[in-house]
Design a protein around this motif. Structure first.
Motif, PDB file in Angstrom:
ATOM      1  N   ASP A 121       1.913  20.530   3.688  1.00 14.69           N
ATOM      2  CA  ASP A 121       2.463  21.649   2.917  1.00 14.69           C
ATOM      3  C   ASP A 121       3.826  21.296   2.326  1.00 14.69           C
ATOM      4  OD1 ASP A 121       0.209  23.081   3.610  1.00 14.69           O
ATOM      5  OD2 ASP A 121       1.201  24.281   5.160  1.00 14.69           O
ATOM      6  N   LEU A 122       4.639  20.553   3.084  1.00 12.38           N
ATOM      7  CA  LEU A 122       5.961  20.199   2.577  1.00 12.38           C
ATOM      8  C   LEU A 122       5.857  19.210   1.424  1.00 12.38           C
ATOM      9  CD1 LEU A 122       8.983  20.543   2.751  1.00 12.38           C
ATOM     10  CD2 LEU A 122       9.045  18.756   4.506  1.00 12.38           C
ATOM     11  N   PHE A 123       4.981  18.220   1.548  1.00 14.77           N
ATOM     12  CA  PHE A 123       4.797  17.294   0.432  1.00 14.77           C
ATOM     13  C   PHE A 123       4.349  18.045  -0.816  1.00 14.77           C
ATOM     14  CE2 PHE A 123       4.779  13.834   3.588  1.00 14.77           C
ATOM     15  CZ  PHE A 123       5.457  12.847   2.887  1.00 14.77           C
ATOM     16  N   ALA A 124       3.458  19.020  -0.633  1.00 16.88           N
ATOM     17  CA  ALA A 124       2.995  19.803  -1.776  1.00 16.88           C
ATOM     18  C   ALA A 124       4.131  20.620  -2.380  1.00 16.88           C
ATOM     19  CB  ALA A 124       1.845  20.717  -1.351  1.00 16.88           C
ATOM     20  N   ALA A 125       4.970  21.207  -1.523  1.00 11.57           N
ATOM     21  CA  ALA A 125       6.072  22.032  -2.011  1.00 11.57           C
ATOM     22  C   ALA A 125       7.114  21.208  -2.759  1.00 11.57           C
ATOM     23  CB  ALA A 125       6.718  22.769  -0.846  1.00 11.57           C
ATOM     24  N   LEU A 126       7.233  19.919  -2.399  1.00 13.75           N
ATOM     25  CA  LEU A 126       8.218  19.048  -3.042  1.00 13.75           C
ATOM     26  C   LEU A 126       7.616  18.211  -4.163  1.00 13.75           C
ATOM     27  CD1 LEU A 126      10.202  17.807   0.101  1.00 13.75           C
ATOM     28  CD2 LEU A 126      10.809  19.631  -1.501  1.00 13.75           C
ATOM     29  N   GLU A 127       6.455  18.597  -4.638  1.00 15.48           N
ATOM     30  CA  GLU A 127       5.785  17.863  -5.706  1.00 15.48           C
ATOM     31  C   GLU A 127       6.653  17.685  -6.950  1.00 15.48           C
ATOM     32  OE1 GLU A 127       3.145  15.557  -7.601  1.00 15.48           O
ATOM     33  OE2 GLU A 127       3.070  16.191  -5.499  1.00 15.48           O
ATOM     34  N   PRO A 128       7.555  18.639  -7.280  1.00 14.74           N
ATOM     35  CA  PRO A 128       8.417  18.415  -8.454  1.00 14.74           C
ATOM     36  C   PRO A 128       9.255  17.136  -8.375  1.00 14.74           C
ATOM     37  CG  PRO A 128       8.483  20.716  -7.830  1.00 14.74           C
ATOM     38  CD  PRO A 128       7.714  20.012  -6.753  1.00 14.74           C
ATOM     39  N   LEU A 129       9.535  16.652  -7.151  1.00 15.89           N
ATOM     40  CA  LEU A 129      10.307  15.419  -7.005  1.00 15.89           C
ATOM     41  C   LEU A 129       9.431  14.174  -7.050  1.00 15.89           C
ATOM     42  CD1 LEU A 129      12.812  16.505  -4.191  1.00 15.89           C
ATOM     43  CD2 LEU A 129      13.191  16.443  -6.665  1.00 15.89           C
ATOM     44  N   GLN A 130       8.133  14.339  -6.977  1.00 19.91           N
ATOM     45  CA  GLN A 130       7.123  13.275  -7.028  1.00 19.91           C
ATOM     46  C   GLN A 130       7.153  12.398  -5.774  1.00 19.91           C
ATOM     47  OE1 GLN A 130       7.686  11.151 -10.765  1.00 19.91           O
ATOM     48  NE2 GLN A 130       6.487  12.672 -11.860  1.00 19.91           N
ATOM     49  N   ARG A 131       5.964  12.098  -5.301  1.00 20.96           N
ATOM     50  CA  ARG A 131       5.825  11.243  -4.121  1.00 20.96           C
ATOM     51  C   ARG A 131       6.012   9.782  -4.514  1.00 20.96           C
ATOM     52  NH1 ARG A 131       0.224  11.105  -0.785  1.00 20.96           N
ATOM     53  NH2 ARG A 131      -0.366   9.897  -2.626  1.00 20.96           N
ATOM     54  N   PHE A 132       6.787   9.062  -3.717  1.00 20.75           N
ATOM     55  CA  PHE A 132       7.023   7.643  -3.975  1.00 20.75           C
ATOM     56  C   PHE A 132       5.731   6.859  -3.792  1.00 20.75           C
ATOM     57  CE2 PHE A 132       7.912   3.446  -2.048  1.00 20.75           C
ATOM     58  CZ  PHE A 132       8.456   2.828  -3.163  1.00 20.75           C
ATOM     59  N   THR A 133       5.326   6.162  -4.839  1.00 20.29           N
ATOM     60  CA  THR A 133       4.111   5.352  -4.801  1.00 20.29           C
ATOM     61  C   THR A 133       4.358   4.059  -5.572  1.00 20.29           C
ATOM     62  OG1 THR A 133       2.748   7.360  -4.802  1.00 20.29           O
ATOM     63  CG2 THR A 133       1.648   5.279  -5.303  1.00 20.29           C
ATOM     64  N   PRO A 134       4.419   2.917  -4.873  1.00 14.86           N
ATOM     65  CA  PRO A 134       4.592   1.647  -5.595  1.00 14.86           C
ATOM     66  C   PRO A 134       3.507   1.480  -6.649  1.00 14.86           C
ATOM     67  CG  PRO A 134       4.798   1.330  -3.229  1.00 14.86           C
ATOM     68  CD  PRO A 134       4.287   2.720  -3.423  1.00 14.86           C
ATOM     69  N   ASP A 135       3.894   1.071  -7.843  1.00 12.75           N
ATOM     70  CA  ASP A 135       2.898   0.855  -8.889  1.00 12.75           C
ATOM     71  C   ASP A 135       2.256  -0.520  -8.730  1.00 12.75           C
ATOM     72  OD1 ASP A 135       4.781  -0.939  -9.847  1.00 12.75           O
ATOM     73  OD2 ASP A 135       5.444   0.356 -11.482  1.00 12.75           O
ATOM     74  N   ALA A 136       1.266  -0.787  -9.566  1.00 14.21           N
ATOM     75  CA  ALA A 136       0.521  -2.045  -9.443  1.00 14.21           C
ATOM     76  C   ALA A 136       1.431  -3.251  -9.617  1.00 14.21           C
ATOM     77  CB  ALA A 136      -0.608  -2.076 -10.466  1.00 14.21           C
ATOM     78  N   ALA A 137       2.401  -3.131 -10.525  1.00 18.92           N
ATOM     79  CA  ALA A 137       3.310  -4.256 -10.748  1.00 18.92           C
ATOM     80  C   ALA A 137       4.204  -4.494  -9.543  1.00 18.92           C
ATOM     81  CB  ALA A 137       4.168  -3.985 -11.988  1.00 18.92           C
ATOM     82  N   THR A 138       4.543  -3.407  -8.839  1.00 15.08           N
ATOM     83  CA  THR A 138       5.385  -3.538  -7.651  1.00 15.08           C
ATOM     84  C   THR A 138       4.588  -4.099  -6.477  1.00 15.08           C
ATOM     85  OG1 THR A 138       6.742  -1.675  -8.372  1.00 15.08           O
ATOM     86  CG2 THR A 138       6.882  -2.283  -6.052  1.00 15.08           C
ATOM     87  N   ALA A 139       3.394  -3.547  -6.272  1.00 14.16           N
ATOM     88  CA  ALA A 139       2.580  -3.960  -5.122  1.00 14.16           C
ATOM     89  C   ALA A 139       1.991  -5.355  -5.316  1.00 14.16           C
ATOM     90  CB  ALA A 139       1.471  -2.939  -4.901  1.00 14.16           C
ATOM     91  N   GLN A 140       1.494  -5.645  -6.509  1.00 12.99           N
ATOM     92  CA  GLN A 140       0.911  -6.950  -6.819  1.00 12.99           C
ATOM     93  C   GLN A 140      -0.141  -7.374  -5.790  1.00 12.99           C
ATOM     94  OE1 GLN A 140       4.349  -9.533  -7.210  1.00 12.99           O
ATOM     95  NE2 GLN A 140       4.658  -8.968  -9.340  1.00 12.99           N
ATOM     96  N   GLY A 141      -1.005  -6.421  -5.425  1.00 14.65           N
ATOM     97  CA  GLY A 141      -2.067  -6.710  -4.485  1.00 14.65           C
ATOM     98  C   GLY A 141      -1.619  -6.819  -3.047  1.00 14.65           C
ATOM     99  N   GLN A 142      -0.365  -6.503  -2.752  1.00 10.83           N
ATOM    100  CA  GLN A 142       0.153  -6.573  -1.391  1.00 10.83           C
ATOM    101  C   GLN A 142       0.100  -5.187  -0.742  1.00 10.83           C
ATOM    102  OE1 GLN A 142       1.032  -9.636  -0.061  1.00 10.83           O
ATOM    103  NE2 GLN A 142       0.202 -10.307  -2.031  1.00 10.83           N
ATOM    104  N   TYR A 143       0.209  -5.171   0.569  1.00 13.66           N
ATOM    105  CA  TYR A 143       0.152  -3.912   1.306  1.00 13.66           C
ATOM    106  C   TYR A 143       1.418  -3.690   2.131  1.00 13.66           C
ATOM    107  CZ  TYR A 143      -4.446  -4.168  -0.522  1.00 13.66           C
ATOM    108  OH  TYR A 143      -5.489  -4.262  -1.418  1.00 13.66           O
ATOM    109  N   GLU A 144       2.444  -4.429   1.777  1.00 13.89           N
ATOM    110  CA  GLU A 144       3.796  -4.194   2.275  1.00 13.89           C
ATOM    111  C   GLU A 144       4.737  -4.988   1.375  1.00 13.89           C
ATOM    112  OE1 GLU A 144       4.731  -6.325   6.074  1.00 13.89           O
ATOM    113  OE2 GLU A 144       2.545  -6.604   6.094  1.00 13.89           O
TER     114      GLU A 144
END
Length: 271
Positions: A121-144
């Motif tokens: 519920d809190l993540f949903a309520a804070l949706e205006p700030l957007q959830r941090f999600t590494p993009d494909a260029a950042t992740a580059q097929g990695q999982y950390e």
């Protein structure tokens, strides 16, 4: 931000930089516990510059590690293990940083998992700030990977895990947090990380408040590009306060103790 199963017991702590006599300090502000709605309203009132880390899953798992999924081979997972875990939880669990199991998408929460709904519920309520999600260029097929400067363009709200925050900062697993030594180590590393509490001192704070402080520190490392992340961006990642975690985190050996002289006579041997 520390999440509680009790609706009115969500714990918010904020950190802001201040120039002190010995350099930069992170001044902690502790808020009275409240509901998800109260906390979200307080955070959003800071404006769009707030950066938030929440001690709760950001979303249900997507079953990316069930039997036969190709990601199992990429992560070199042993057969029959980690099949009902998120990728981020698996990465931490293999380093001896276990987390609570997260339900699959569409599955009902169990009674033990009920507190997670507060986090959802809190993540949903804070949706205006957007959830941090590494993009494909950042992740580059990695999982950390490390968090770089400018990461906030990818979102300002992240999942974190206070136990992993404390372990990463200390370099080992501390004793349980409800023991005197466990509290001492957690408070010590917060102080070494330049966290200051002008309103009573960290020793006056509850365990929940210290966990919320650790979460706030993870948010600070996201904001300043000093931390790291683990997980699969499709499912959600966990932010940690170091660019790269150690291979594992174990507790230091117990201190030596001298043996007492036994007052009991030796037992006779049988033949």
């Amino acid at each position: 931000m520390d999440i509680s199963a009790k609706p009115g017991n969500q714990q918010l702590v904020t950190l802001h930089e201040r120039r002190g006599a010995d350099g930069r300090e992170l001044v902690a502000t502790f808020y009275e516990p409240g509901t998800v709605a109260d906390v979200a309203q307080t955070i959003l009132a800071f404006g769009g510059e707030a950066v938030v880390a929440i001690d709760a899953p950001s979303a249900p798992r997507l079953d990316l590690l069930t039997k036969g999924k190709p990601l199992r081979d990429v992560l070199q997972l042993p057969e029959g293990r980690y099949e009902t875990m998120r990728v981020c939880d698996t990465v931490l669990f293999r380093r001896r940083l276990p987390l609570y199991p997260v339900p699959a998408s569409g599955a009902a929460l169990t009674q033990a998992q009920g507190w997670m709904q507060q986090g959802f519920d809190l993540f949903a309520a804070l949706e205006p700030l957007q959830r941090f999600t590494p993009d494909a260029a950042t992740a580059q097929g990695q999982y950390e990977g490390p968090i770089h400067d400018g990461a906030l363009r990818l979102g300002r709200v992240a999942e974190t895990y206070p136990d992993a925050v404390f372990c990463a900062l200390l370099g080992h697993r501390p004793p349980p947090k409800r023991t005197p030594h466990g509290l001492q180590q957690r408070i010590m590393i917060l102080k070494e990380s330049r966290v200051v509490d002008d309103a009573g001192g960290l020793w006056q704070r509850t365990v929940d408040e210290l966990d919320a402080t650790a979460a706030a520190y993870a948010a600070y490392t996201l904001a300043t590009g000093q931390g790291g992340w683990v997980g699969d961006p499709r499912e959600g990642v966990i932010v940690v306060p170091v660019p790269r975690l150690q291979d594992r985190y174990v507790r230091p050996p117990q201190p030596a103790r001298a043996r007492l002289v036994s007052a009991s006579p030796p037992r006779p041997s049988s033949t």
